[in-house]
Motif scaffolding. Sequence first.
Motif, PDB file in Angstrom:
ATOM      1  N   SER A   1       6.085   4.433   2.230  1.00  0.00           N
ATOM      2  CA  SER A   1       5.952   5.878   2.079  1.00  0.00           C
ATOM      3  C   SER A   1       7.301   6.517   1.793  1.00  0.00           C
ATOM      4  O   SER A   1       8.315   6.131   2.362  1.00  0.00           O
ATOM      5  N   ILE A   2       7.305   7.461   0.885  1.00  0.00           N
ATOM      6  CA  ILE A   2       8.509   8.246   0.604  1.00  0.00           C
ATOM      7  C   ILE A   2       8.309   9.611   1.237  1.00  0.00           C
ATOM      8  O   ILE A   2       7.302  10.271   0.967  1.00  0.00           O
ATOM      9  N   GLY A   3       9.232  10.031   2.043  1.00  0.00           N
ATOM     10  CA  GLY A   3       9.104  11.341   2.670  1.00  0.00           C
ATOM     11  C   GLY A   3      10.086  11.499   3.807  1.00  0.00           C
ATOM     12  O   GLY A   3      10.790  10.558   4.170  1.00  0.00           O
TER      13      GLY A   3
ATOM     14  N   MET B   1      -5.346  10.015  -6.034  1.00  0.00           N
ATOM     15  CA  MET B   1      -4.453  11.169  -6.154  1.00  0.00           C
ATOM     16  C   MET B   1      -4.091  11.697  -4.782  1.00  0.00           C
ATOM     17  O   MET B   1      -4.711  11.326  -3.791  1.00  0.00           O
ATOM     18  N   SER B   2      -3.078  12.553  -4.758  1.00  0.00           N
ATOM     19  CA  SER B   2      -2.711  13.108  -3.468  1.00  0.00           C
ATOM     20  C   SER B   2      -3.374  14.463  -3.286  1.00  0.00           C
ATOM     21  O   SER B   2      -3.561  15.210  -4.235  1.00  0.00           O
ATOM     22  N   ASP B   3      -3.740  14.742  -2.034  1.00  0.00           N
ATOM     23  CA  ASP B   3      -4.489  15.960  -1.737  1.00  0.00           C
ATOM     24  C   ASP B   3      -3.652  17.233  -1.860  1.00  0.00           C
ATOM     25  O   ASP B   3      -4.197  18.324  -1.870  1.00  0.00           O
TER      26      ASP B   3
ATOM     27  N   TYR C   1      -7.209   9.704   0.216  1.00  0.00           N
ATOM     28  CA  TYR C   1      -7.432   8.566  -0.685  1.00  0.00           C
ATOM     29  C   TYR C   1      -6.656   7.333  -0.194  1.00  0.00           C
ATOM     30  O   TYR C   1      -7.125   6.211  -0.306  1.00  0.00           O
ATOM     31  N   ASP C   2      -5.466   7.557   0.341  1.00  0.00           N
ATOM     32  CA  ASP C   2      -4.610   6.441   0.765  1.00  0.00           C
ATOM     33  C   ASP C   2      -5.163   5.732   1.992  1.00  0.00           C
ATOM     34  O   ASP C   2      -4.911   4.545   2.209  1.00  0.00           O
ATOM     35  N   GLN C   3      -5.919   6.458   2.819  1.00  0.00           N
ATOM     36  CA  GLN C   3      -6.539   5.814   3.974  1.00  0.00           C
ATOM     37  C   GLN C   3      -7.523   4.748   3.503  1.00  0.00           C
ATOM     38  O   GLN C   3      -7.625   3.681   4.096  1.00  0.00           O
TER      39      GLN C   3
ATOM     40  N   VAL D   1       0.857  -1.190   0.000  1.00  0.00           N
ATOM     41  CA  VAL D   1       0.000   0.000   0.000  1.00  0.00           C
ATOM     42  C   VAL D   1       0.892   1.238   0.000  1.00  0.00           C
ATOM     43  O   VAL D   1       1.777   1.365   0.853  1.00  0.00           O
ATOM     44  N   CYS D   2       0.685   2.124  -0.958  1.00  0.00           N
ATOM     45  CA  CYS D   2       1.491   3.352  -1.039  1.00  0.00           C
ATOM     46  C   CYS D   2       0.794   4.468  -0.275  1.00  0.00           C
ATOM     47  O   CYS D   2      -0.325   4.856  -0.613  1.00  0.00           O
ATOM     48  N   LEU D   3       1.459   4.962   0.748  1.00  0.00           N
ATOM     49  CA  LEU D   3       0.884   6.008   1.584  1.00  0.00           C
ATOM     50  C   LEU D   3       1.698   7.277   1.449  1.00  0.00           C
ATOM     51  O   LEU D   3       2.911   7.268   1.625  1.00  0.00           O
ATOM     52  N   LYS D   4       1.023   8.368   1.178  1.00  0.00           N
ATOM     53  CA  LYS D   4       1.723   9.647   1.154  1.00  0.00           C
ATOM     54  C   LYS D   4       1.228  10.478   2.330  1.00  0.00           C
ATOM     55  O   LYS D   4       0.041  10.471   2.646  1.00  0.00           O
TER      56      LYS D   4
ATOM     57  N   ASN E   1      -2.280  16.870  -6.215  1.00  0.00           N
ATOM     58  CA  ASN E   1      -3.449  16.542  -7.063  1.00  0.00           C
ATOM     59  C   ASN E   1      -3.086  16.048  -8.464  1.00  0.00           C
ATOM     60  O   ASN E   1      -3.778  16.374  -9.438  1.00  0.00           O
ATOM     61  N   THR E   2      -2.022  15.254  -8.596  1.00  0.00           N
ATOM     62  CA  THR E   2      -1.655  14.887  -9.966  1.00  0.00           C
ATOM     63  C   THR E   2      -2.256  13.567 -10.442  1.00  0.00           C
ATOM     64  O   THR E   2      -2.427  13.373 -11.632  1.00  0.00           O
ATOM     65  N   ALA E   3      -2.548  12.650  -9.525  1.00  0.00           N
ATOM     66  CA  ALA E   3      -3.069  11.336  -9.915  1.00  0.00           C
ATOM     67  C   ALA E   3      -2.176  10.671 -10.957  1.00  0.00           C
ATOM     68  O   ALA E   3      -2.645  10.005 -11.872  1.00  0.00           O
ATOM     69  N   ALA E   4      -0.876  10.868 -10.822  1.00  0.00           N
ATOM     70  CA  ALA E   4       0.066  10.381 -11.834  1.00  0.00           C
ATOM     71  C   ALA E   4       0.869   9.169 -11.386  1.00  0.00           C
ATOM     72  O   ALA E   4       1.198   8.304 -12.196  1.00  0.00           O
ATOM     73  N   VAL E   5       1.197   9.136 -10.111  1.00  0.00           N
ATOM     74  CA  VAL E   5       2.115   8.099  -9.629  1.00  0.00           C
ATOM     75  C   VAL E   5       1.593   6.669  -9.870  1.00  0.00           C
ATOM     76  O   VAL E   5       2.346   5.821 -10.353  1.00  0.00           O
ATOM     77  N   PRO E   6       0.302   6.397  -9.589  1.00  0.00           N
ATOM     78  CA  PRO E   6      -0.132   4.987  -9.720  1.00  0.00           C
ATOM     79  C   PRO E   6       0.008   4.393 -11.126  1.00  0.00           C
ATOM     80  O   PRO E   6       0.651   3.336 -11.262  1.00  0.00           O
TER      81      PRO E   6
END
Lengths: 260, 327
Positions: free
Chosen positions: A61-63, A119-121, A38-40, A5-8, A124-129
């Motif tokens: 998670s990357i961060g 996408m990430s809040d 969305y990740d939750q 699961v990818c969590l940001k 907002n790119t919805a690109a990574v997946p």
Amino acid sequence: MKIMVCLKQVPHQDARLDINAEGTWIKEDGIKFEINSYDQYALEEALRIKDAGEAEVVVVSIGPDRVTQSLRTALGMGADRAVHVKDPAIEGSDALGIARTLAAVAKEEGPDLILTGLMSDDVNTAAVPPMLAQLADMPHTTAAVKVEQHDGAMRVERELEGGALEVVDLPRPCLISVQTGLNQVRYASLKGIMAAKKKSIDVKTAADLGVADQVGPAAAKIAVEKIYTPPKGEGAEILSGSTEEVVQKLVAKIKELGLL
Amino acid sequence: MGSILIVAEIQKGAIREATYELVSFARRVAEATDREVKSVVAGKGIGTQAEELSKRGGGEVFAIDGDTLEHYTVDAFQHAVQAAVEAASPDLVLFSNTPTGWDLAPRVAAALEAGFASDCFDLLVEDGKLVFLRRVFNGKLDARLVARGTPVVASMQPGATAAFEGTADGKVTALDAAPPADSLRVKFVETRVAEAKGVDLTKASIIVSGGRGVGAPEKFEEVIKPLAEALGGAMGASRPVVDAGWLPHEYQVGSSGQVVAPKLYVACGISGAIQHLVGMKGSNFIIAINKDPDAPIFEVADVGVVADLFEVVPALTQAVKEAKGAA
Ligand SMILES: Cc1cc2nc3c(=O)[nH]c(=O)nc-3n(C[C@H](O)[C@H](O)[C@H](O)COP(=O)(O)OP(=O)(O)OC[C@H]3O[C@@H](n4cnc5c(N)ncnc54)[C@H](O)[C@@H]3O)c2cc1C
Ligand SMILES: Nc1ncnc2c1ncn2[C@@H]1O[C@H](COP(=O)(O)O)[C@@H](O)[C@H]1O
């Protein structure tokens, strides 16, 4: 089944957004962060698959350091393991850089299923997946509102526009990005939080993953030059005064419309 | 001379309006940078649609026809689009940010190792350089993006510009690039339209909607519903309200809910993300109540109140009742 699961971690939805001195991003100090909404839902879906049968759930998670807290929360909710990719060199990556890093983790983990948010809040790119699916050579689908297992494949209802749905079957391994509202997200229980203390968080750098030359600003194919407050158009007529005055003005407007 | 490749979309048997918006963007860039406009249409039996696009600004249109392209699947369409990319060798590939676009565009970008600008509301050329404008933080801030090198893949927000209306003669080039069935992993099963039940908001002449700012399900009963009832209107909601299970799906206004255009729309505790706005900006009169003066909802509202909804809405309900009693 092994589920990644990818969590940001993103600024809290009610955080005050001030732009940094360079004008390139927001000021991150002093604000609260949370797991991307969305990740939750993606994590909850993974935990439901685990509850219903046999699955190992690995959150990634990357961060920076602060991400540890979100990973602990995820472990408290029931994830089995966490991978924290922590490397200042990754900061300033574009979506492709993030996807490459996650693809390298996927290569090490070998999941049967990758769940992400739509996408990430923040960006907002919805690109990574879809990028990650391409790099990991997996089929994918986006905006899932229902995920089931069907004949050894994943059967997914994905959301189209205006209430329409599309049903697709994806053989595993595959990647599914989820839409909000797909399930009801659980809270971490006290027992879960205690159990999580024993669970491990593997910390990795870009070099550990072999992607050092594929991430960061130098490798980015697209860059945010600046962010700014949207220019105000004509906008609304803002009513001022006490609550009583404002309400009377609203009533007058509604009367003018012939609706009272 | 480089080129720009438009990835066309077919909806209900015709080229989608959003594709002609891409034509507008592409022609603007083409003119400023001396590039050629090309397009790709993929599907089953799409000859007439490809023809139509070639006459309405699509330039050279690569038509990719085949049984495996009857329904959208990411495998089949990625294969087709990349064949067109090979044929056109574009510097810029444009998608619409629709369910098809957001599924496919980033994947194609990754395959091309290209930069990807997602869900842009504008595309500019400055000193020959491409600049992409898009919203971040759900519409609270804007970002300006620049590409480093080519090709670049971008998806454009539907409705961000006017569709190209003129005629401009192009041509159709058939491309034999439908993928073989046994190469496909994803299987299309069916499409369904969620049945409408209960409230049909599209018929309401007054809608009072609550957003995440309403905070709790019981607050809809206590604060939002009384105003809707006092006005003789219906109650609506933003998506997070429905996601949290505070109200059933049929109350949702927006791109994935109902598109409404009442005489009066009252938005309470709704920030005004684009997906909500497309569902209600056609309303005749919009009142927004939000405690954040910078909330994007105030850009589309006619009248705004910057305040705590829990103070204003009950007072308004009372005043409406009094006004009705007096009338
Ligand atoms: C593919 C896709 C489809 C989507 N479809 C839809 C859709 O159909 N409909 C939809 O609505 N969204 C949709 N969304 C979600 C959308 O992007 C936003 O997340 C959502 O609209 C935000 O809802 P909100 O305004 O209620 O919440 P928020 O953005 O969190 O805003 C809450 C607002 O309440 C205000 N507030 C808080 N407390 C108070 C108070 N006491 N008094 C006054 N104001 C207060 C805050 O200032 C804030 O502006 C979709 C997203 C995607 C990606
Ligand atoms: N830094 C990150 N770490 C882990 N997952 C991420 C990260 N960035 C993006 N993702 C995943 O990709 C999804 C879409 O993000 P984005 O493409 O940034 O809108 C998110 O919902 C996450 O699941």
